[in-house]
Design a protein around this motif. Structure first.
Motif, short mmCIF file in Angstrom:
data_model
loop_
_atom_site.label_atom_id
_atom_site.label_comp_id
_atom_site.label_asym_id
_atom_site.label_seq_id
_atom_site.Cartn_x
_atom_site.Cartn_y
_atom_site.Cartn_z
N PRO A 12 41.77 44.43 40.76
CA PRO A 12 41.89 43.59 39.57
C PRO A 12 43.33 43.34 39.11
CG PRO A 12 40.07 45.10 39.30
CD PRO A 12 40.78 45.51 40.57
N HIS A 13 44.22 44.33 39.27
CA HIS A 13 45.60 44.11 38.81
C HIS A 13 46.38 43.20 39.75
CE1 HIS A 13 46.12 47.64 41.53
NE2 HIS A 13 47.28 47.08 41.79
N CYS A 35 42.45 35.26 38.11
CA CYS A 35 41.11 35.53 37.58
C CYS A 35 40.00 35.08 38.53
CB CYS A 35 40.92 34.87 36.22
SG CYS A 35 39.46 35.45 35.29
N ASN A 64 37.90 40.77 35.99
CA ASN A 64 38.78 40.03 35.10
C ASN A 64 38.04 38.99 34.28
OD1 ASN A 64 41.46 41.09 35.31
ND2 ASN A 64 41.55 40.32 37.41
N LYS A 116 36.46 40.74 31.41
CA LYS A 116 37.43 41.11 30.37
C LYS A 116 37.80 39.91 29.51
CE LYS A 116 39.54 45.16 32.51
NZ LYS A 116 40.79 45.78 33.04
N GLY A 169 42.68 41.92 30.75
CA GLY A 169 42.25 41.04 31.83
C GLY A 169 43.26 39.94 32.11
N TYR A 170 43.12 39.33 33.27
CA TYR A 170 44.00 38.23 33.67
C TYR A 170 43.21 36.92 33.56
CZ TYR A 170 47.13 41.68 35.86
OH TYR A 170 47.98 42.72 36.10
N HIS A 226 51.62 37.00 35.44
CA HIS A 226 50.56 37.90 35.88
C HIS A 226 51.02 38.78 37.04
CE1 HIS A 226 47.12 35.22 34.10
NE2 HIS A 226 47.87 35.80 33.18
#
Length: 283
Positions: free
Chosen positions: A114-115, A120, A125, A128, A136-137, A273
């Motif tokens: 996810p990171h 997204c 994400n 979130k 979240g992104y 991001h």
């Protein structure tokens, strides 16, 4: 005369903060890197890729492109993705979609870290964003709208926002971001009854339906803030937005153009991001 909201001004302000963040990360021994995965060579993908590479270079983020043939098999596609996903030197992944019909993108979206999911793509994400979790992104284009409104100091609290468009790339996640800022959001689309009347009810009107010049002057209230997210090519081959800019401009207090509007900010959000991903991986 309205204030024209130029994406270049927003991107320049974002760049200043991001260059500082890159310096801080490099001082810790972290060199931020974006990996771009592209299958085939669609013209729109290549154009965005070129802009993304330039943006990363301007900020100090490394960028590598992984290009696969249009007819690549599922096994080789997944192997390449997994190599990028597990590479600790990569802090953000941009994968161009839609993929060719012979490929199943869900197989990789279920495993992306996810990171590293800079635009997204994965459910973690997306969840979130919809739950209001700021860790979240959001999709880059949806976040770019928020960056533009913030830069021009347009307070969303309590404002009536009419959002035309319901895609998972812009409309739906953008609605969640607006609600997080305490806006009162009305979502509509090309099949909404009395679309013109609904649009006129918005103090802020955001067009993201993907239909050239569909927002006309009779759909805009006096003094409205109009944000055009659309990228279209009209019957004459001219790039234009979802808003009939020449007809609408005189009624607005703020308006974003196409091109040189929201689209100019998306690669800056992508870079932002990637830097978040680098910081998250370090922590």
């Amino acid at each position: 005369m309205p204030i024209v909201m130029k994406g270049s001004e927003v991107a320049a302000a974002m760049k200043e903060d991001m260059v500082k963040k890159v310096s801080e990360l490099k001082a810790k021994g972290i060199v931020p890197k974006l990996a771009i995965l592209r299958v085939g060579s669609r013209a729109d993908d290549l154009a965005y890729e070129k802009g993304a590479i330039k943006k990363m270079a301007d900020i100090g983020i490394e960028c590598e492109v992984h290009e696969l043939a249009q007819d690549v098999g599922q096994k080789d596609f997944e192997a390449e993705f997994n190599k990028i996903n597990s590479d600790k030197s990569v802090h953000g992944i941009l994968m161009f979609r839609p993929l060719p019909k012979n490929l199943d993108e869900n197989a990789v979206l279920e495993v992306i870290q996810p990171h590293k999911d800079s635009d997204c793509m994965c459910n973690a994400n997306i969840a979130k964003v919809f739950s209001g979790d700021l860790s979240g992104y959001p999709p880059c284009t949806a976040q770019a709208v928020i960056e533009m409104l913030d830069y021009y100091k347009i307070d969303l609290t309590g404002k009536r926002v009419t959002l035309v468009g319901r895609s998972m790339v812009v409309g739906k996640p953008l609605a969640m971001l607006l609600l997080k800022r305490n806006a009162t959001v009305t979502m509509c689309h090309t099949r909404t009854k009395d679309l013109a009347g609904t649009c006129r009810g918005g103090e802020i009107l955001i067009a993201a339906a993907g239909k050239a010049r569909m927002i006309t002057a009779d759909m805009v209230s006096e003094g409205a803030v109009v944000v055009d997210v659309g990228i279209n090519v009209d019957e004459n081959g001219v790039l234009c937005g979802d808003v009939d800019y020449d007809a609408v401009e005189g009624k607005t207090s703020y308006i974003s153009p196409v091109p040189r509007g929201v689209g100019s900010i998306t690669t800056s959000v992508l870079a932002k991001h990637v830097l978040r991903g680098a910081g998250a991986q370090f922590n």
